[in-house]
Design a protein around this motif. Structure first.
Motif, short mmCIF file in Angstrom:
data_model
loop_
_atom_site.label_atom_id
_atom_site.label_comp_id
_atom_site.label_asym_id
_atom_site.label_seq_id
_atom_site.Cartn_x
_atom_site.Cartn_y
_atom_site.Cartn_z
N ASP A 120 4.83 2.21 -21.55
CA ASP A 120 5.75 2.72 -20.53
C ASP A 120 6.53 3.92 -21.06
O ASP A 120 6.76 4.89 -20.33
CB ASP A 120 6.72 1.61 -20.10
CG ASP A 120 7.74 2.11 -19.09
OD1 ASP A 120 7.34 2.54 -17.99
OD2 ASP A 120 8.95 2.09 -19.40
N THR A 121 6.93 3.86 -22.33
CA THR A 121 7.63 5.00 -22.93
C THR A 121 6.78 6.25 -22.86
O THR A 121 7.23 7.31 -22.39
CB THR A 121 8.00 4.69 -24.40
OG1 THR A 121 8.99 3.67 -24.43
CG2 THR A 121 8.56 5.94 -25.10
N VAL A 122 5.52 6.15 -23.29
CA VAL A 122 4.64 7.32 -23.31
C VAL A 122 4.37 7.83 -21.90
O VAL A 122 4.49 9.03 -21.62
CB VAL A 122 3.33 7.00 -24.05
CG1 VAL A 122 2.39 8.22 -24.02
CG2 VAL A 122 3.60 6.61 -25.50
N SER A 123 4.03 6.94 -21.00
CA SER A 123 3.68 7.38 -19.64
C SER A 123 4.90 7.95 -18.91
O SER A 123 4.78 8.94 -18.16
CB SER A 123 3.08 6.23 -18.83
OG SER A 123 4.01 5.18 -18.68
N THR A 124 6.08 7.37 -19.14
CA THR A 124 7.29 7.90 -18.50
C THR A 124 7.64 9.28 -19.03
O THR A 124 7.99 10.18 -18.26
CB THR A 124 8.48 6.93 -18.71
OG1 THR A 124 8.13 5.65 -18.18
CG2 THR A 124 9.72 7.44 -18.00
N ASP A 156 3.50 20.30 -21.19
CA ASP A 156 2.71 20.67 -22.37
C ASP A 156 3.41 20.26 -23.66
O ASP A 156 2.77 20.17 -24.71
CB ASP A 156 2.45 22.18 -22.40
CG ASP A 156 1.35 22.58 -21.42
OD1 ASP A 156 0.68 21.66 -20.89
OD2 ASP A 156 1.16 23.79 -21.21
N GLY A 157 4.72 20.02 -23.57
CA GLY A 157 5.47 19.63 -24.76
C GLY A 157 5.00 18.32 -25.35
O GLY A 157 5.20 18.05 -26.54
N MET A 158 4.35 17.48 -24.52
CA MET A 158 3.85 16.21 -25.03
C MET A 158 2.77 16.43 -26.10
O MET A 158 2.52 15.55 -26.92
CB MET A 158 3.31 15.34 -23.90
CG MET A 158 4.40 14.76 -23.00
SD MET A 158 5.59 13.69 -23.87
CE MET A 158 4.58 12.28 -24.31
N LYS A 159 2.14 17.61 -26.10
CA LYS A 159 1.16 17.93 -27.15
C LYS A 159 1.84 18.10 -28.51
O LYS A 159 1.18 18.01 -29.55
CB LYS A 159 0.39 19.21 -26.80
CG LYS A 159 -0.49 19.08 -25.56
CD LYS A 159 -1.11 20.43 -25.21
CE LYS A 159 -1.88 20.35 -23.90
NZ LYS A 159 -2.33 21.69 -23.43
N ASP A 160 3.14 18.38 -28.47
CA ASP A 160 3.90 18.53 -29.73
C ASP A 160 4.45 17.20 -30.24
O ASP A 160 5.02 17.14 -31.32
CB ASP A 160 5.08 19.50 -29.52
CG ASP A 160 4.63 20.92 -29.20
OD1 ASP A 160 3.65 21.37 -29.81
OD2 ASP A 160 5.28 21.56 -28.34
N VAL A 161 4.30 16.15 -29.44
CA VAL A 161 4.80 14.82 -29.84
C VAL A 161 3.74 14.15 -30.70
O VAL A 161 2.62 13.92 -30.25
CB VAL A 161 5.13 13.95 -28.61
CG1 VAL A 161 5.48 12.52 -29.03
CG2 VAL A 161 6.28 14.58 -27.82
N ILE A 162 4.10 13.83 -31.95
CA ILE A 162 3.12 13.22 -32.85
C ILE A 162 3.40 11.74 -33.11
O ILE A 162 2.54 11.05 -33.66
CB ILE A 162 3.06 13.95 -34.19
CG1 ILE A 162 4.44 13.97 -34.86
CG2 ILE A 162 2.48 15.34 -34.07
CD1 ILE A 162 4.35 13.98 -36.35
N ALA A 163 4.58 11.26 -32.74
CA ALA A 163 4.91 9.87 -33.08
C ALA A 163 5.90 9.28 -32.09
O ALA A 163 6.69 10.00 -31.47
CB ALA A 163 5.47 9.78 -34.50
N VAL A 164 5.83 7.97 -31.97
CA VAL A 164 6.77 7.20 -31.17
C VAL A 164 7.43 6.18 -32.09
O VAL A 164 6.74 5.48 -32.85
CB VAL A 164 6.07 6.49 -30.00
CG1 VAL A 164 7.05 5.62 -29.23
CG2 VAL A 164 5.42 7.51 -29.06
#
Length: 429
Positions: A205-209, A221-229
């Motif tokens: 849910d965190t990722v999809s939200t 496009d900023g999600m491409k810069d996210v490498i970790a949760v």
């Protein structure tokens, strides 16, 4: 130039088991030895500053983001470590230190905070908007609110990066960490009986939200810069307790990670985990291992051993009395430990010295304590430590000296206390 953490993720996608320790400390001895080991091992080092240590108002270190960056850069240059071998990171960047303010003010401060970190050259940014501010409605903060505030901070970070890149064309593009299942920075404040591992559905849910909200906010496009949760894989520590990693308890969470090949998990509060636990965490996808209090705990432990040897070697009138000095400074300014330690006076005194929470780290850099530490080093150079006595108080360091791996110098012995924790992380990744 590709970010070293993006290179790490490339390897993980190829099935290569790898990870990185994240050394979260503003202590100069911790940073120095981390940089030195990076040079010795020819591997990039990740050093994090938290929002309460370093911010636009100085934090508890008195440093703004640019000050911290320049301090670490100078230390790296002094040992000829290239700038691109040091990854500087900002941890818990968001309203952490402004939770008592209404959203407009708290987020204004948070935007400036993240901007300054990125503008200074920090390239790993933890966007942490998981905490409530003064005018938030009662109940749990919705993931959508967390993600929307995160988008606001992402924009601020990229503004800082673009300005830096205009001045410094080879500036590395930052990568980001998101997530709301965040342990309290620096360990639990109360004794706990159990820890709830993040539910796989909560992670999904965190990722999809974030994907949906960031798209709505124009930064999809900023999600491409996210490498970790950041997730809670079931590790934590308090005064006297350590919750060890249990792969069986985290198996469903770690299985869900396979659905998202572009990200890994970041584990917070991994301090005091065994070497085997840390290894298992990296194997299971918790590839970024945050550690902070354990490093200054190791330093404090070594300084106490040196102080005990000083009592045997140095005339009373010349002693630094490091242990007593540290406690006197903590007693004079209790704000950074009194909410964390509980019990009668005897127990409080033990906590100030030995607690895993290591609230002493807030004081170990204060001028009076640093002066006592440096005097301790000088005294033990004037009155050298005999090897037979060293074996009594610091047997692991003793063995390294016998093997020619360490110098018999009090400052080096102090830093070796830090290394003893770092070795578990180095072997794990």
């Amino acid at each position: 130039m590709k970010h070293p953490l993006q290179e790490m993720m490339d390897k993980r996608r190829q099935g290569i088991r790898c990870g990185i320790p994240s050394y979260c400390s503003a202590n100069e001895l911790v940073i120095e030895i981390a940089l030195r080991r990076a040079k010795e091992r020819n591997i990039p080092v990740l050093i994090e500053a938290t929002a309460n240590q370093v911010n636009q108002f100085g934090g508890y270190t008195g440093m703004k983001p640019a000050d911290f960056y320049q301090m670490v850069l100078k230390m790296a240059r002094d040992i000829d470590l290239p700038e691109n071998m040091m990854i500087l990171a900002g941890d818990h960047l968001g309203p952490l230190t402004w939770q008592k303010l209404p959203e407009a003010e708290a987020m204004k401060n948070s935007v400036e905070l993240v901007y300054q970190y990125a503008r200074a050259g920090f390239t790993k940014i933890h966007l942490d908007t998981s905490m409530k501010v003064a005018d938030d409605a009662p109940g749990l903060l919705k993931t959508e609110v967390i993600a929307r505030r995160g988008a606001q901070l992402y924009k601020a970070a990229m503004k800082g990066y673009e300005e830096l890149k205009a001045e410094k064309p080879d500036a590395m593009r930052p990568v980001f960490v998101i997530g709301s299942e965040v342990p309290i920075p620096g360990g639990a404040t109360e004794a706990e009986d159990t820890l709830a591992v993040t539910r796989p559905d909560a992670f999904r849910d965190t990722v999809s939200t974030y994907q949906r909200v960031w798209t709505e906010e124009g930064v999809g496009d900023g999600m491409k810069d996210v490498i970790a949760v950041v997730v809670q894989p079931g590790v934590e520590f308090g005064d006297e307790q350590v919750f060890d990693y249990d792969p069986a308890a985290a198996v469903d969470l770690c299985a869900a990670l396979k659905e998202f090949p572009d990200i890994c998990f970041e584990g917070h509060s991994t301090d005091y985990q065994t070497a085997a636990d840390l290894y298992n965490m990296v194997t299971d996808g918790i590839a970024i291992l945050k550690v902070g209090p354990a490093l200054t705990y190791g330093l404090r432990e070594a300084l106490f051993s040196l102080s005990m040897m000083e009592k045997e070697l140095v005339p009373e009138e010349k002693r630094a009395n490091f242990i007593e000095t540290l406690d006197a400074v903590m007693l004079a300014s209790p704000a950074n430990w009194e909410k964390h330690y509980h019990g009668d006076e005897k127990h409080l005194a033990q906590c100030r010295k030995y607690s895993y929470s290591d609230r002493a780290r807030y004081y170990i850099g204060q001028p009076e304590v640093v002066a006592a530490m440096n005097k301790l080093f000088d005294n033990l150079r004037e009155y050298p430590i005999p090897m037979n006595m060293l074996h009594q108080y610091m047997p692991i360091s003793y063995a390294k000296i016998r093997e020619g791996k360490l110098k018999l110098d009090p400052r080096e012995l102090a830093m070796d206390g830090i290394v003893q924790f770092m070795l578990d992380y180095e072997s794990a990744v």
